[in-house]
Design an enzyme around this catalytic site. Structure first.
Site, PDB file in Angstrom:
ATOM      1  N   LYS A 199       0.882  -1.179   0.000  1.00  0.00           N
ATOM      2  CA  LYS A 199       0.000   0.000   0.000  1.00  0.00           C
ATOM      3  C   LYS A 199       0.912   1.219   0.000  1.00  0.00           C
ATOM      4  O   LYS A 199       1.580   1.502   0.980  1.00  0.00           O
ATOM      5  CB  LYS A 199      -0.894  -0.013   1.240  1.00  0.00           C
ATOM      6  CG  LYS A 199      -2.231   0.673   1.101  1.00  0.00           C
ATOM      7  CD  LYS A 199      -2.175   2.141   0.756  1.00  0.00           C
ATOM      8  CE  LYS A 199      -2.005   3.022   1.977  1.00  0.00           C
ATOM      9  NZ  LYS A 199      -1.828   4.467   1.582  1.00  0.00           N
ATOM     10  N   GLY A 252       6.246   5.082   8.699  1.00  0.00           N
ATOM     11  CA  GLY A 252       5.445   6.298   8.742  1.00  0.00           C
ATOM     12  C   GLY A 252       5.504   6.904  10.127  1.00  0.00           C
ATOM     13  O   GLY A 252       6.480   6.702  10.874  1.00  0.00           O
ATOM     14  N   SER A 253       4.459   7.618  10.480  1.00  0.00           N
ATOM     15  CA  SER A 253       4.465   8.340  11.750  1.00  0.00           C
ATOM     16  C   SER A 253       4.278   7.387  12.932  1.00  0.00           C
ATOM     17  O   SER A 253       3.655   6.326  12.809  1.00  0.00           O
ATOM     18  CB  SER A 253       3.345   9.383  11.750  1.00  0.00           C
ATOM     19  OG  SER A 253       2.103   8.741  11.549  1.00  0.00           O
ATOM     20  N   THR A 254       4.788   7.789  14.081  1.00  0.00           N
ATOM     21  CA  THR A 254       4.623   6.993  15.300  1.00  0.00           C
ATOM     22  C   THR A 254       3.141   6.860  15.646  1.00  0.00           C
ATOM     23  O   THR A 254       2.678   5.801  16.081  1.00  0.00           O
ATOM     24  CB  THR A 254       5.428   7.638  16.448  1.00  0.00           C
ATOM     25  OG1 THR A 254       6.826   7.506  16.118  1.00  0.00           O
ATOM     26  CG2 THR A 254       5.168   6.980  17.779  1.00  0.00           C
ATOM     27  N   GLU A 255       2.401   7.942  15.398  1.00  0.00           N
ATOM     28  CA  GLU A 255       0.962   7.930  15.683  1.00  0.00           C
ATOM     29  C   GLU A 255       0.261   6.809  14.893  1.00  0.00           C
ATOM     30  O   GLU A 255      -0.493   6.011  15.461  1.00  0.00           O
ATOM     31  CB  GLU A 255       0.456   9.296  15.215  1.00  0.00           C
ATOM     32  CG  GLU A 255      -0.923   9.669  15.546  1.00  0.00           C
ATOM     33  CD  GLU A 255      -1.271  10.968  14.774  1.00  0.00           C
ATOM     34  OE1 GLU A 255      -0.371  11.602  14.173  1.00  0.00           O
ATOM     35  OE2 GLU A 255      -2.460  11.293  14.770  1.00  0.00           O
ATOM     36  N   GLU A 275       8.935   1.250  11.249  1.00  0.00           N
ATOM     37  CA  GLU A 275      10.026   2.232  11.151  1.00  0.00           C
ATOM     38  C   GLU A 275       9.347   3.587  11.255  1.00  0.00           C
ATOM     39  O   GLU A 275       8.619   3.991  10.352  1.00  0.00           O
ATOM     40  CB  GLU A 275      10.757   2.029   9.821  1.00  0.00           C
ATOM     41  CG  GLU A 275      12.150   2.585   9.826  1.00  0.00           C
ATOM     42  CD  GLU A 275      12.215   3.942   9.187  1.00  0.00           C
ATOM     43  OE1 GLU A 275      12.111   4.942   9.929  1.00  0.00           O
ATOM     44  OE2 GLU A 275      12.363   3.994   7.954  1.00  0.00           O
ATOM     45  N   CYS A 309      12.949  10.608   8.388  1.00  0.00           N
ATOM     46  CA  CYS A 309      12.705  10.214   9.770  1.00  0.00           C
ATOM     47  C   CYS A 309      13.978  10.343  10.595  1.00  0.00           C
ATOM     48  O   CYS A 309      13.920  10.481  11.805  1.00  0.00           O
ATOM     49  CB  CYS A 309      12.122   8.817   9.838  1.00  0.00           C
ATOM     50  SG  CYS A 309      12.878   7.719   8.678  1.00  0.00           S
ATOM     51  N   GLU A 406       8.493  15.586  16.236  1.00  0.00           N
ATOM     52  CA  GLU A 406       9.058  15.489  14.892  1.00  0.00           C
ATOM     53  C   GLU A 406       8.350  16.490  13.969  1.00  0.00           C
ATOM     54  O   GLU A 406       7.129  16.461  13.839  1.00  0.00           O
ATOM     55  CB  GLU A 406       8.862  14.073  14.358  1.00  0.00           C
ATOM     56  CG  GLU A 406       9.471  13.895  12.985  1.00  0.00           C
ATOM     57  CD  GLU A 406       9.384  12.470  12.485  1.00  0.00           C
ATOM     58  OE1 GLU A 406       8.301  11.862  12.597  1.00  0.00           O
ATOM     59  OE2 GLU A 406      10.401  11.966  11.967  1.00  0.00           O
TER      60      GLU A 406
HETATM   61  P1  ADP Z   1       2.239  11.212   7.189  1.00  0.00           P
HETATM   62  O1  ADP Z   1       1.404  11.713   8.325  1.00  0.00           O
HETATM   63  O2  ADP Z   1       3.565  11.831   7.182  1.00  0.00           O
HETATM   64  O3  ADP Z   1       1.558  11.199   5.857  1.00  0.00           O
HETATM   65  P2  ADP Z   1       1.523   8.582   7.836  1.00  0.00           P
HETATM   66  O4  ADP Z   1       2.103   7.774   8.931  1.00  0.00           O
HETATM   67  O5  ADP Z   1       0.158   9.144   8.018  1.00  0.00           O
HETATM   68  O6  ADP Z   1       2.550   9.700   7.512  1.00  0.00           O
HETATM   69  O7  ADP Z   1       1.500   7.767   6.477  1.00  0.00           O
HETATM   70  C1  ADP Z   1       2.382   6.734   6.124  1.00  0.00           C
HETATM   71  C2  ADP Z   1       1.601   5.642   5.419  1.00  0.00           C
HETATM   72  O8  ADP Z   1       0.637   5.133   6.316  1.00  0.00           O
HETATM   73  C3  ADP Z   1       0.824   6.090   4.173  1.00  0.00           C
HETATM   74  O9  ADP Z   1       0.869   5.044   3.203  1.00  0.00           O
HETATM   75  C4  ADP Z   1      -0.581   6.245   4.709  1.00  0.00           C
HETATM   76  O10 ADP Z   1      -1.578   6.057   3.720  1.00  0.00           O
HETATM   77  C5  ADP Z   1      -0.647   5.118   5.715  1.00  0.00           C
HETATM   78  N1  ADP Z   1      -1.654   5.294   6.769  1.00  0.00           N
HETATM   79  C6  ADP Z   1      -2.142   6.446   7.280  1.00  0.00           C
HETATM   80  N2  ADP Z   1      -3.087   6.187   8.214  1.00  0.00           N
HETATM   81  C7  ADP Z   1      -3.197   4.844   8.299  1.00  0.00           C
HETATM   82  C8  ADP Z   1      -3.991   3.938   9.087  1.00  0.00           C
HETATM   83  N3  ADP Z   1      -4.873   4.389   9.979  1.00  0.00           N
HETATM   84  N4  ADP Z   1      -3.819   2.620   8.910  1.00  0.00           N
HETATM   85  C9  ADP Z   1      -2.915   2.144   8.030  1.00  0.00           C
HETATM   86  N5  ADP Z   1      -2.160   2.926   7.253  1.00  0.00           N
HETATM   87  C10 ADP Z   1      -2.276   4.260   7.381  1.00  0.00           C
END
Ligand code: ADP
Length: 502
Positions: A199, A252-255, A275, A309, A406
């Site tokens: 994805k 992606g983000s820690t959140e 990561e 990151c 961050e």
């Molecule tokens: P940013 O906030 O910098 O865009 P994200 O962590 O939101 O970074 O995004 C990284 C990846 O995670 C993207 O492919 C995004 O579509 C995906 N993503 C975002 N939200 C979710 C979620 N709730 N579940 C799974 N994947 C997600």
């Protein structure tokens, strides 16, 4: 910071690909989303629509997982020898290498990064990663184990371990290095014989889709790599929660990483590797060679527009040299050509999206309102596109969000220190632990500090050094597991212990 002019257009072949109606790659077929929906992808340098892409969601993820499961269980993929698998991965690397210009243009238009940087770093690193992983296919060995079994003293056994692919892997990647992140994920999965549903980030889907075409041309069997474009809350969440996915690997983000863990736990307890974010300290000791440390500190934060990151976003400098280093990094910032990534002179492109531009500016405003000062930069650039000025903040306080959180943009907080013995503790005072660096002429001291820094990647007298052989990943809330290196392969295999009674 110099604002550069309009950029040259991409080549005709590149535009012919970008102008296609982009579909999902499922079971070896390009197909529209089950819903028929599409979404638009923008060029962040001019805010114009760049492409239309299929909007996959839960239904498409389900089809892709089923295809990946079939490809994992039957068909040619599990029958291939490790050597054949390695040759396919190597062939993909060769094809990628033959198309560096096109991939660099796609990356630049989609993400905003300088084309020259994508051509010199992102694409060659992806090629090298695939080659490195191709070599591992034939070297995934188990062990033989001399066992004792105290409750069966007269029995004799032969025990050994097998390294087997973990199965169907869901991989969710971000937008900062779109192709390279796809390579980091696909390389170890394919090397170990897994099958994949990838994805990609909604902001930057195009280079992975182009890679999907090469994957087909290279001859990977249908269903081994499936690529679904779509949004995180729908397609990404469905992949993380899918009950027939054996492992999810997320960058992606820690959140969002925490949401992935929750979804994995509540569905089928699939394996998870993460990561995540960082707030990496970059320490300049009093004996550092400033002719290296100053450009190094600028590179640490301004490379990829700070959308890394591992960006060196907390710059700690001994007070004896603080003004000189800050002024040196500020001068580097002033020399950066800010403009469209397609401009050959471009040193820094736009943020990837308006949301990202607003997020970065929000952090800068919060810092400035709380009393920090911008030595250079401090606001969005005055032009179309999602540009932000390269920025150095001083007079920060430890509790400010610009120090704690961050930012993921070209914003560094420079902080003076008195006592070199204390600085490691301050550097480690973060919820993150992805990367760290120290600059010193005393190599023994550099080694000692490297050991004390709580981070997965430590650089001494350098920054942003990546290699397929170097494991990359984080301590603390920067993640679980490692990408690249042979460490990554452990996380795509199960260990099976087999015991034969003789
Ligand atoms: P940013 O906030 O910098 O865009 P994200 O962590 O939101 O970074 O995004 C990284 C990846 O995670 C993207 O492919 C995004 O579509 C995906 N993503 C975002 N939200 C979710 C979620 N709730 N579940 C799974 N994947 C997600």
């Amino acid at each position: 910071m110099i604002l550069t002019a309009e950029a040259p257009a991409a080549r005709k072949e590149t535009m012919a690909f970008i102008d296609q109606q982009h579909q999902l790659l499922i079971d070896g077929q390009w197909q529209p989303a089950a819903s028929g929906k599409t979404f638009e992808v923008k060029n962040p340098a001019n805010e114009q629509t760049l492409a239309q892409v299929a909007e996959g969601d839960r239904a498409d993820i389900d089809l892709a997982v089923k295809a990946a499961r079939r490809a994992f269980e039957s068909g040619p993929w599990p029958q291939m020898t490790p050597s054949q698998r390695g040759q396919l991965i190597w062939k993909l690397a060769d094809m990628l290498e033959q198309n560096v210009e096109e991939f660099a243009e796609i990356e630049s238009l989609d993400n905003g990064k300088p084309k020259v940087v994508a051509a010199a770093a992102d694409i060659p690193l992806a090629v090298d990663l695939f080659r490195y992983m191709a070599g591992w296919t034939t070297k995934l060995e188990g062990n033989t184990l001399p066992i004792s079994v105290p409750y069966l003293p007269d029995a004799e056994f032969h025990s050994f371990t097998l390294r087997e692919p973990v199965g169907v892997v869901g991989q969710i990647i971000p937008w900062n290095f779109p192709l390279l992140m796809a390579a980091w994920k696909l390389g170890p999965a394919l090397a170990t014989g897994c099958t994949v549903v990838l994805k990609v980030a909604e902001e930057t889907p195009l280079s992975a889709l182009r890679l999907g075409h090469l994957i087909q041309e290279a001859g990977f069997p249908p269903g081994v790599v499936n690529i679904v474009t779509g949004f995180g809350e729908t397609a990404g969440a469905a992949l993380a929660a899918h009950p027939d996915v054996d492992k999810v690997a997320f960058t992606g983000s820690t959140e969002v990483g925490k949401l992935i863990v929750k979804a994995a736990g509540e569905s089928n307890l699939k394996k998870v590797t993460l990561e995540l974010g960082g707030k990496s300290p970059n320490i300049v000791l009093p004996d550092a060679d400033l002719s290296a440390a100053i450009p190094g500190a600028a590179n640490a934060i301004f490379f990829n527009h700070g959308q890394c990151c591992c960006a060196g976003s907390r710059l700690f400098v001994h007070q004896s040299q603080f003004d000189e280093v800050v002024e040196g990094v500020a001068e580097q910032a002033r020399q950066i050509n800010l403009g469209p990534g397609m401009d050959p002179q471009c040193g820094m492109g736009p943020m990837v999206s308006q949301i990202q531009q607003e997020r970065v500016c929000g952090y800068m405003d919060a810092g400035l309102n709380a009393g920090a000062q911008a030595v250079v930069g401090g606001k969005r650039a005055d032009r179309d596109g999602y540009f932000v000025e390269p920025t150095i903040l001083v007079n920060t306080q430890p509790e400010m969000s610009v120090i704690q959180e961050e930012i993921f943009g070209p914003v560094v907080a420079a902080v003076p220190f008195d006592d070199p013995e204390q600085i490691v503790a301050e550097a480690n005072d973060s919820i993150y632990g992805l990367a760290a660096a120290v600059w010193t002429r005393d190599i023994s001291r550099g080694h000692k500090i490297a050991k004390r820094l709580r981070a997965g990647n430590v650089w001494v007298n350098c920054y942003n050094i990546f290699d397929a052989a170097l494991p990359f990943g984080g301590y603390k809330q920067s993640g679980w597991g490692r990408e690249m290196g042979h460490a990554a392969l452990d996380l795509y295999t199960e260990t099976k212990a087999v015991t034969v009674q003789l």
